[in-house]
Design an enzyme around this catalytic site. Structure first.
Site, PDB file in Angstrom:
ATOM      1  N   ASN A 503     -11.366 132.176  69.915  1.00  0.00           N
ATOM      2  CA  ASN A 503     -11.575 131.338  71.220  1.00  0.00           C
ATOM      3  C   ASN A 503     -10.585 132.043  72.315  1.00  0.00           C
ATOM      4  O   ASN A 503     -10.239 130.913  73.250  1.00  0.00           O
ATOM      5  CB  ASN A 503      -9.942 131.038  70.493  1.00  0.00           C
ATOM      6  CG  ASN A 503      -9.719 129.778  69.440  1.00  0.00           C
ATOM      7  OD1 ASN A 503     -11.140 129.229  68.620  1.00  0.00           O
ATOM      8  ND2 ASN A 503      -8.668 128.970  69.058  1.00  0.00           N
ATOM      9  N   TYR A 504     -10.393 132.622  72.821  1.00  0.00           N
ATOM     10  CA  TYR A 504     -10.647 133.281  73.756  1.00  0.00           C
ATOM     11  C   TYR A 504     -12.077 134.011  74.358  1.00  0.00           C
ATOM     12  O   TYR A 504     -12.461 135.194  75.033  1.00  0.00           O
ATOM     13  CB  TYR A 504      -9.789 134.401  74.443  1.00  0.00           C
ATOM     14  CG  TYR A 504      -8.193 134.145  74.034  1.00  0.00           C
ATOM     15  CD1 TYR A 504      -7.400 132.636  74.169  1.00  0.00           C
ATOM     16  CD2 TYR A 504      -6.940 135.056  73.752  1.00  0.00           C
ATOM     17  CE1 TYR A 504      -6.310 132.217  74.216  1.00  0.00           C
ATOM     18  CE2 TYR A 504      -6.362 134.572  73.760  1.00  0.00           C
ATOM     19  CZ  TYR A 504      -5.394 133.473  73.855  1.00  0.00           C
ATOM     20  OH  TYR A 504      -4.358 132.897  73.788  1.00  0.00           O
ATOM     21  N   ARG A 505     -13.641 133.065  74.716  1.00  0.00           N
ATOM     22  CA  ARG A 505     -14.881 133.674  73.847  1.00  0.00           C
ATOM     23  C   ARG A 505     -14.759 134.357  75.820  1.00  0.00           C
ATOM     24  O   ARG A 505     -14.161 134.114  76.462  1.00  0.00           O
ATOM     25  CB  ARG A 505     -15.163 131.908  74.500  1.00  0.00           C
ATOM     26  CG  ARG A 505     -16.569 132.356  73.970  1.00  0.00           C
ATOM     27  CD  ARG A 505     -17.653 131.462  74.203  1.00  0.00           C
ATOM     28  NE  ARG A 505     -17.088 130.392  72.518  1.00  0.00           N
ATOM     29  CZ  ARG A 505     -17.682 130.700  71.516  1.00  0.00           C
ATOM     30  NH1 ARG A 505     -18.298 131.385  71.284  1.00  0.00           N
ATOM     31  NH2 ARG A 505     -17.459 129.380  70.650  1.00  0.00           N
TER      32      ARG A 505
END
Length: 584
Positions: A503-505
């Site tokens: 989700n913190y790509r």
């Protein structure tokens, strides 16, 4: 019959007007595509709406594209990134089916966006700027945001166009003692957040958002509507932390709501380096994942831009050097007296007092962490969404982020090295967050969901830097800063692989080819960092449910073409295990 023909022609003419021509790259197939779309929409007569299509030359296109694109770095003209040729904002899942059917049959790529907070913008931009790049369009889920709460079963159906703020507000409107463990930014979309894991302030007490998903409805690559039963457990498993947009367009999640007390307690205590922040952070690492699971001690480090006279060493003396501020921001699912007892037993050095703490409801706590006014709590979350400001006081900025996992406490001299990065000219724009793990996060094994970062992790690190200039040179300077900090941290964080949070790509860890196939080895460069050994199972599921790789982006799970079988087999020493993988 004549009226049906006239109606069909009207729809096709409208779509032509709305979408215009798809551009030179798609001109040869544009009329066929539009005919297909017009025909499919004609079958959806009662569901058709004239305002769900926006071509790239439509007057509203830019505002729709930018409305939930919170990273200005990706949308600026200097970025050089490819923009979609059209945006579709469906009102019903059947319109998604029609779009998937026609896009797939006319070789037009399709991306899906729920909230627009993707760090690298893969839901609405493409990094492929080659002369033979494929056109792509975006299915924006903004209109599919209904939420249905069942307080008898403590469950809810949530459409993926809903935001966390809308979900929290809707839960609070139905119950004072139910909540959901997900993130703190209210404008984050449910679709991407849940499908990547979904960490939040209640995760130590109730697990991740994805741990609490009990059913899902999606449109697959064959334009079928599937739920958990019809898709099968492997496909369902992949949706619960395998990252968004690899396995279909998720329309809705069924989630299990969790019990929360009527009164919770929050505090935000800040300490500078001159107030022993380094020693406090060092101690925090030994207790953050071990304290009562109802307590989340989250830690934010910043170095705000201040004047020489603004820094106090805690003893009344002025310090003319830049400092670092550690913010201990915490949620306890209980009253203040119990919280203070825990803090005195486990972390007396922080010196939390009754005056530092505030008792409030769970929904007020979500407002508190979003940095929004506490008055009119539920309507505030909804109004904030409607205003398009971004939630949690979040203004749109140029941004770059990264992540890490820590399994062994960082020594004090290692922490001191971090502060040196904050003290340089770019450091005041940066922030580092330490998010504690432990508790219920560890209840599941690494393989029960695609999200593998369970027992053994003390905390997760999020690195971020924001700036407000579009110039390429300015952006590169700040991106270099965060890359240098991330490189510095290598000896102190997980390794083999150096794990990161999907989700913190972060495209720095690797990306797929957008032309031709992406090999298993190439995708492994980033896949094992996000998913560890679960990446293998995700590849198997992808090969089964989307073998033509219709749902793809720069970091989507690739299918396994037959020519990659040998590479995949070589990766596994156990032949029996390989046979199981190959028989998907």
């Amino acid at each position: 019959m004549e009226s049906q023909i006239i109606h069909r022609k009207f729809i096709i003419l409208y779509v032509l007007a709305a979408l215009s021509i798809w551009g030179a790259a798609a001109s040869s197939s544009s009329e066929d595509f539009l005919e297909c779309l017009g025909f499919e929409l004609q079958k959806l007569d009662k569901l058709y709406s004239s305002d769900i299509f926006y071509s790239s030359n439509n007057a509203s296109f830019t505002s729709i594209l930018q409305s939930s694109a919170f990273n200005l770095r990706l949308g600026s003209s200097s970025s050089g990134l490819q923009k979609p040729v059209a945006i579709i904002t469906p009102l019903h899942e059947s319109q998604i089916q029609a779009s998937v059917y026609c896009f797939k049959n006319h070789n037009i790529q399709l991306r899906v966006r729920s909230g627009g907070h993707d760090f690298e913008g893969l839901s609405y931009v493409s990094y492929d700027n080659s002369s033979n790049s494929f056109p792509f369009a975006v299915v924006d889920m903004r209109n599919l945001r209904s939420i249905s709460i069942d307080t008898e079963t403590n469950t809810a159906w949530v459409q993926t166009g809903a935001t966390l703020g809308l979900l929290y507000a809707t839960i609070a409107q139905n119950s004072k003692t139910l909540g959901f463990p997900a993130g703190t930014c209210p404008s984050v979309g449910v679709g991407g957040h849940f499908s990547g894991g979904g960490y939040g302030m209640m995760s130590r007490a109730h697990g991740l958002a994805s741990d609490n998903i009990i059913d899902v409805v999606l449109v697959d690559a064959d334009a079928r509507i599937l739920d958990r039963e019809s898709m099968g457990e492997d496909h369902f498993w992949a949706t619960r932390g395998g990252g968004g947009a690899s396995f279909g367009i998720i329309v809705a999640f069924k989630i299990k709501l969790v019990n929360v007390p009527e009164i919770v307690t929050v505090f935000n205590v800040s300490r500078t380096l001159e107030q022993n922040a380094t020693q406090l952070i060092h101690k925090w690492q030994y207790i953050a994942d071990k304290v009562d699971e109802n307590l989340s001690l989250r830690l934010f480090m910043t170095s705000p831009k201040v004047s020489d006279d603004d820094i106090n060493d805690g003893g009344g003396k002025k310090n003319k050097k830049r400092t670092v501020v550690a913010h201990f921001t915490s949620l306890f699912l209980g009253g203040v007296d119990h919280l203070l007892t825990i803090m005195k037993e486990t972390f007396p050095e922080l010196g939390v007092t009754n005056e530092d703490c505030t008792e409030m409801s769970w929904i007020e706590a979500m407002i508190f962490f979003a940095q929004l006014p506490l008055n009119n709590t539920t309507s505030q979350l909804i109004d904030d969404l409607s205003s398009g400001t971004g939630g949690s006081g979040l203004s749109k900025t140029y941004f770059k982020g990264k992540s890490d996992y820590v399994r062994v406490p960082i020594p004090e001299d290692g922490l001191t090295g971090i502060w040196e990065y904050f003290k340089n000219e770019d450091g005041w724009l940066g922030e580092v967050q330490f998010s504690p793990y432990g508790g219920r996060i560890n209840d599941l094994s690494e393989t029960q969901t695609p999200f593998p970062h369970r027992a053994g992790n003390i905390y997760m690190i999020e690195y971020g830097i924001h700036w407000d200039e579009a110039r390429i040179s300015e952006s590169q300077k700040h991106i270099n800063w965060i890359r240098r900090l991330h490189n510095y941290m290598a000896p102190y964080v997980s390794n083999s692989p150096r794990a990161q949070y999907i989700n913190y790509r972060d495209l720095d860890v690797g990306k797929n080819n957008l032309h031709g196939y992406t090999s298993y080895n190439q995708a492994s460069s980033w896949g094992f960092k996000y998913f560890k050994m679960n990446f293998d199972r995700l590849v198997r599921v992808k090969t089964k449910v989307d073998p033509t790789n219709f749902f793809r982006n720069e970091q989507s799970i690739p299918p396994l073409p037959s020519l990659q079988i040998n590479t995949f087999r070589d990766h596994h020493n156990n032949m029996k295990e390989f046979v199981q993988y190959a028989n998907v």
